[in-house]
Design an enzyme around this catalytic site. Structure first.
Site, mmCIF file in Angstrom:
data_model
loop_
_atom_site.group_PDB
_atom_site.id
_atom_site.type_symbol
_atom_site.label_atom_id
_atom_site.label_comp_id
_atom_site.label_asym_id
_atom_site.label_seq_id
_atom_site.Cartn_x
_atom_site.Cartn_y
_atom_site.Cartn_z
ATOM 1 N N VAL A 179 0.982 -1.159 0.094
ATOM 2 C CA VAL A 179 0.134 0.089 0.075
ATOM 3 C C VAL A 179 0.912 1.275 -0.053
ATOM 4 O O VAL A 179 1.388 1.389 1.133
ATOM 5 C CB VAL A 179 -0.984 -0.078 1.182
ATOM 6 C CG1 VAL A 179 -1.671 1.196 1.227
ATOM 7 C CG2 VAL A 179 -1.655 -1.241 1.257
ATOM 8 N N PRO A 180 1.166 1.885 -1.160
ATOM 9 C CA PRO A 180 2.310 2.801 -1.311
ATOM 10 C C PRO A 180 1.946 4.195 -0.654
ATOM 11 O O PRO A 180 1.975 5.105 -1.396
ATOM 12 C CB PRO A 180 2.206 2.800 -2.809
ATOM 13 C CG PRO A 180 0.957 2.547 -3.481
ATOM 14 C CD PRO A 180 0.113 1.563 -2.309
ATOM 15 N N CYS A 181 1.993 4.235 0.484
ATOM 16 C CA CYS A 181 1.914 5.692 1.309
ATOM 17 C C CYS A 181 3.264 6.296 0.967
ATOM 18 O O CYS A 181 3.063 7.483 1.389
ATOM 19 C CB CYS A 181 1.716 5.346 2.803
ATOM 20 S SG CYS A 181 2.947 4.150 3.455
ATOM 21 N N HIS A 182 4.226 5.776 0.459
ATOM 22 C CA HIS A 182 5.543 6.798 0.092
ATOM 23 C C HIS A 182 5.063 7.467 -0.913
ATOM 24 O O HIS A 182 6.116 8.437 -1.314
ATOM 25 C CB HIS A 182 6.702 5.800 -0.208
ATOM 26 C CG HIS A 182 6.586 4.824 -1.190
ATOM 27 N ND1 HIS A 182 5.609 3.546 -1.334
ATOM 28 C CD2 HIS A 182 6.709 4.887 -2.782
ATOM 29 C CE1 HIS A 182 5.688 2.984 -2.511
ATOM 30 N NE2 HIS A 182 6.244 3.802 -3.344
#
Length: 283
Positions: free
Chosen positions: A252-255
């Site tokens: 889950v690409p919170c970056h």
């Protein structure tokens, strides 16, 4: 016909917020949510149009939104230790049996098991070395439930055990090795890695996490933009907190979320890792 936010007037946008608040109020009161017809009538809109703009703004139909809010209330009630039947009725469900029929969708387990903290659930763990450092991957029979970077195995395992405090934490089974390989491939920049997830959170957190997975690799957006995308433009702080609570790094690409000024703001697993992930995605 699908519409975008550009097709929604300011009045309709306000109506969506009002409808969501009416649904929220019903859930808090432990009552059945208002029907689409009653919402539309109170907001002086056609039901079909209200459903259309509501879905365009929030990504869920009014009914699906109500279901998510009620499931969140049920989880909250069970977490307090309330009796199962009391929690079910407090969340506005008219039938205990109906909740048990849908327990997999609502909670991922039966209400009684959820209330006890899922004792007996098994979470497998595997450590892996990556170009971004040591990694731990937590897995269940449903998929990957935890991904985190760290410097020491003991600390990583302790964090996993703390998150799943009542579960049995064991080394992952051999058949789960493919899941770990897919996670490592994702970390190393693969765009076609298939990582099935078993991620649990509140309805709001899941809304944010789902929106994160829709951000294209290499693309970045601000927390404010993410809040607008989920139809909660004033919930920037809550959106940032949901990003910080993401239990599955990279998957889950919170970056891909940055500060309003374009800087790489705090990242749970380190700003340097965030910078490296984004640079890889932009190649």
């Amino acid at each position: 016909m699908e519409i975008t936010e550009c097709d929604i007037t300011a009045t309709e946008s306000a109506a969506v917020i009002a409808a969501a608040e009416l649904i929220d109020a019903a859930v808090v009161a432990g009552e059945r949510e208002p029907t689409l017809a009653s919402l539309a009538r109170g907001l002086d809109m056609q039901p079909a149009r209200l459903r259309q703009v509501f879905t365009a703004r929030l990504g869920l139909t009014p009914k699906a939104y109500a279901d998510a809010r009620r499931a969140s209330r049920l989880r909250d009630e069970l977490a307090t230790g309330a009796a199962v039947s009391d929690a079910i009725h407090a969340a506005g469900y008219g039938s205990v049996s109906r909740v048990y029929e849908r327990h997999g969708v609502l909670l991922g387990m039966t209400p009684a098991r959820y209330r006890r903290g899922a004792p007996g659930e098994v979470v497998g763990y595997t450590f892996a070395d990556t170009s971004l450092g040591r990694l731990i991957v937590g897995t269940t029979d449903e998929g990957v439930c935890y991904i985190a970077f760290g410097s020491g195995d003991e600390g990583l395992l302790g964090e996993l055990a703390a998150r799943f405090a009542r579960a049995e934490i064991l080394p992952a089974r051999e058949e789960q090795a493919e899941l770990v390989e897919a996670v490592v491939a994702l970390v190393e920049g693969a765009t076609d890695a298939d990582v099935p997830l078993d991620v649990r959170g509140t309805a709001f957190q899941r809304l944010v996490w789902d929106a994160l997975t829709r951000i294209e690799p290499g693309e970045t957006i601000t927390y404010a933009e993410l809040a607008r995308r989920i139809g909660r433009p004033t919930a920037v702080r809550a959106v940032a907190q949901a990003c910080g609570a993401n239990p599955v790094a990279v998957a889950v690409p919170c970056h891909r979320v940055i500060g309003a000024d374009g800087t790489l703001t705090g990242y749970r697993w380190g700003v340097e890792r965030k910078r490296t992930l984004l640079e890889r995605e932009r190649r």
